[in-house]
Design an enzyme around this catalytic site. Structure first.
Site, PDB file in Angstrom:
ATOM      1  N   SER A 156       0.865  -1.185   0.000  1.00 40.41           N
ATOM      2  CA  SER A 156       0.000   0.000   0.000  1.00 40.41           C
ATOM      3  C   SER A 156       0.895   1.226   0.000  1.00 40.41           C
ATOM      4  O   SER A 156       2.106   1.123   0.264  1.00 40.41           O
ATOM      5  CB  SER A 156      -0.864  -0.015   1.274  1.00 40.41           C
ATOM      6  OG  SER A 156      -1.419   1.248   1.557  1.00 40.41           O
ATOM      7  N   TYR A 169      -1.879  -0.807  10.407  1.00 37.05           N
ATOM      8  CA  TYR A 169      -1.907  -1.097   8.975  1.00 37.05           C
ATOM      9  C   TYR A 169      -0.585  -0.667   8.329  1.00 37.05           C
ATOM     10  O   TYR A 169       0.008  -1.400   7.526  1.00 37.05           O
ATOM     11  CB  TYR A 169      -3.086  -0.352   8.347  1.00 37.05           C
ATOM     12  CG  TYR A 169      -3.306  -0.587   6.879  1.00 37.05           C
ATOM     13  CD1 TYR A 169      -3.999  -1.712   6.430  1.00 37.05           C
ATOM     14  CD2 TYR A 169      -2.863   0.330   5.929  1.00 37.05           C
ATOM     15  CE1 TYR A 169      -4.235  -1.920   5.078  1.00 37.05           C
ATOM     16  CE2 TYR A 169      -3.089   0.134   4.575  1.00 37.05           C
ATOM     17  CZ  TYR A 169      -3.771  -0.986   4.155  1.00 37.05           C
ATOM     18  OH  TYR A 169      -3.994  -1.187   2.812  1.00 37.05           O
TER      19      TYR A 169
END
Length: 281
Positions: A156, A169
């Site tokens: 990501s 995350y």
């Protein structure tokens, strides 16, 4: 006549029930690959995003078949290494080998780092980092036995920069990059290439839900509409778009696993509309 780029290849994709995983399955099938699609197809504690379902995975298989592809599906949890290994081993045996691995399964949740419940932290790392490790660990012997191949680990923009409200995350996605770099070195003697892709927001159920939309518009006392969400999300990117489509990420992965990228390994490739290089305006 042009030969499909993945003709004769077999590709394993986790998180295949929807979103990026489904897009990968469809694009790879369009380019001639047989698909092994694995997904949990169920809820995860600490996650409020609506989960994928067996029907979602069946729909991916239907779409693959609609373009002339062949897909084997399995329900398995990337947190459970031996169950995952059994599912992969059985599917690979059915297809006669494995050439490509896309570790795509992942979750999202939010919370301030200083207040984050321990279970929320653990769940994030168990799926988004350890689950990727398990996927690579159980699939690598098959790719090595094939004489080489390619792995793409889906990270990501949070794997390249720090994002607010998602420290767990961000930590997991940074960890995926470290894992990729080590695997690229370890597997290079076996002619196995390993890279990561780093999307900005992607137009999938992972962001298109009330919980994530509301996090982008805390000024509203209701979940924002899609258009209201888009106006806020645009501010993350250099290009004037709110998010990329799943096929944009799938196309980048297709390049990385194809012979066009035969000498590319150890690379972190952003698919981020310039997000990670954006300058303040």
């Amino acid at each position: 006549m042009t030969v499909p780029r993945l003709s004769g290849k077999v590709a394993l994709i986790t998180g295949a029930a929807r979103g990026i995983g489904r897009a990968q399955a469809l694009r790879f099938a369009q380019e001639g690959a047989d698909i092994i699609g694995i997904d949990l197809c169920g809820p995860v504690d600490t996650v409020v995003v609506p989960p994928s379902t067996p029907d979602d995975l069946h729909e991916t298989a239907r779409q693959v078949r609609s373009v002339g592809g062949n897909m084997t599906t399995a329900v398995a949890d990337v947190r459970e290494r031996e169950a995952l290994r059994a599912a992969v081993d059985e599917a690979v045996s059915r297809h006669g080998g494995l050439d490509i691995v896309c570790a795509t399964a992942g979750i999202t949740s939010r919370g301030s780092a200083v207040d984050l419940p321990q279970e929320t932290w653990r769940m994030m790392l168990d799926i988004n980092l350890t689950g990727v490790f398990h996927t690579c660990q159980v699939s690598a012997p098959h790719v090595i036995a094939r004489g080489g191949g390619a792995m793409v680990l889906v990270s990501s923009i949070a794997g390249l920069t720090g994002l607010v409200g998602v420290a767990h995350y961000t930590a997991a996605k940074h960890g995926v990059v470290g894992l990729m770099r080590s695997l690229a070195n370890e597997l290079a003697p076996h002619r196995v290439r390993v890279n990561t892709v780093h999307p900005t927001n992607v137009d999938t159920p992972m962001i298109q839900n009330d919980a994530v939309r509301s996090a982008f518009r805390p000024d509203l006392h209701r979940p924002p509409t899609r258009d209201e969400f888009a106006e806020s999300a645009k501010t993350m990117n250099m290009l004037d778009i709110a998010w990329v489509d799943p096929v944009d990420v799938a196309n980048a992965c297709l390049f990385l696993v194809s012979d066009e990228a035969r000498y590319i390994t150890g690379v972190a490739l952003p698919v981020d509309a310039g997000s990670t290089q954006r300058q303040p305006r």
